[in-house]
Design an enzyme around this catalytic site. Structure first.
Site, PDB file in Angstrom:
ATOM      1  CG  ASP A 131      -1.680   1.227   1.466  1.00  0.00           C
ATOM      2  OD1 ASP A 131      -2.404   1.632   0.551  1.00  0.00           O
ATOM      3  OD2 ASP A 131      -1.556   1.816   2.558  1.00  0.00           O
ATOM      4  CG  ASP A 184      -2.115   7.649   0.186  1.00  0.00           C
ATOM      5  OD1 ASP A 184      -1.389   8.644   0.307  1.00  0.00           O
ATOM      6  OD2 ASP A 184      -2.764   7.393  -0.848  1.00  0.00           O
ATOM      7  CG  ASP A 201      -2.372   2.205   6.386  1.00  0.00           C
ATOM      8  OD1 ASP A 201      -2.775   1.806   5.261  1.00  0.00           O
ATOM      9  OD2 ASP A 201      -2.607   3.344   6.825  1.00  0.00           O
TER      10      ASP A 201
END
Length: 266
Positions: free
Chosen positions: A30, A32, A197
């Site tokens: 990922d 961001d 996250d």
């Protein structure tokens, strides 16, 4: 549909990069809040759009199942009435990389391990931040599987713009599992590492061999919380130095994924 049958893959309106079909190890991550120190789209919405309070309210509607991520994200970006290039330049000034990421990416290159960014954001913004913060001439060679942008002003200069979802029929807008599933069909079955996250990363992360869950300095991690609740084996990390340590143990140290997970308390 039988319970053991995979659901039909969502149609992608954007091309995928070729898969690395001979690599023994592949890293996907990922963008961001995982590679970056903050979520760039949240930053744009909070600072150039309708602000934190309304964004957070939409976040909660998503968490409660009242609205899809795709629709809420479109509303957030639609509140930003600035040219696209201006937004990209502001991100380049305000978004930083995880302090261990450059070392990790450099090591992956030295080992010829493919590194792929899988993001719900827009590829031009990701490329813009990378070109500013990641040294070396080969930033453009990093595979990025993300959404795109369409300039809607008559001159196509980006004075007005909108997001182009990779999977417009999916409630995610971009179903990240479609970036990782092709590797599961390869004959030689590479070892797959995934870093994320948030819960939105689970569609891809659940197919990884070794999952890394990013934890914020305040101890918060939606992905880690979800993994603990659902008893999904994972390795928590605060920066990519930990990811480098554990991936090295598998690639160079000969440890099995199961051994690494066991040592991390799984």
């Amino acid at each position: 549909m039988p319970s053991n049958q995979e659901p039909e893959a969502p149609h992608s309106v954007l091309p995928y990069p070729p898969i690395h079909d001979t690599a023994p190890f592949v890293v996907l991550s990922d963008w961001d809040g995982t590679i970056t120190d903050k979520d760039s789209n949240d930053w744009l919405t909070d600072n150039l759009g309708f602000g934190f309070d309304k964004r957070r309210a939409l976040n909660l509607e998503c968490l409660e199942g009242k609205m899809s991520f795709r629709d809420s994200f479109r509303q957030m970006l639609g509140s930003i009435h600035h040219p696209f290039d201006y937004c990209k330049e502001e991100l380049k000034k305000n978004i930083k990389l995880d302090p261990g990421f450059v070392n990790f990416h450099t090591w992956c290159k030295s080992q010829n391990i493919p590194f792929i960014i899988v993001s719900s954001g827009m590829a031009p913004n990701i490329r813009g931040v990378l070109s500013t913060l990641l040294p070396g001439p080969d930033t453009e060679n990093i595979d990025i599987i993300a959404n795109e942008v369409n300039f809607t002003d008559p001159g196509k200069k980006g004075d007005t713009w909108e997001i182009v979802y990779r999977h417009p029929e999916s409630g995610f807008g971009h179903d990240k599992s479609q970036a990782i599933l092709p590797y599961r069909d390869l004959e030689h079955k590479p070892t797959l590492f995934f870093c994320g996250d948030g819960v939105s990363d689970l569609s891809a992360a659940k197919h990884a061999d070794l999952l890394f869950a990013k934890v914020l300095p305040n101890g918060h991690s939606d992905l880690k919380t979800f993994c603990e609740r659902e008893k999904i084996p994972h390795v928590a990390f605060t920066d990519f130095n930990k990811v480098l340590e554990k991936v090295k143990e598998v690639v160079e140290g000969g440890k099995s994924v199961q051994q690494v997970l066991k040592e991390e308390g799984n």
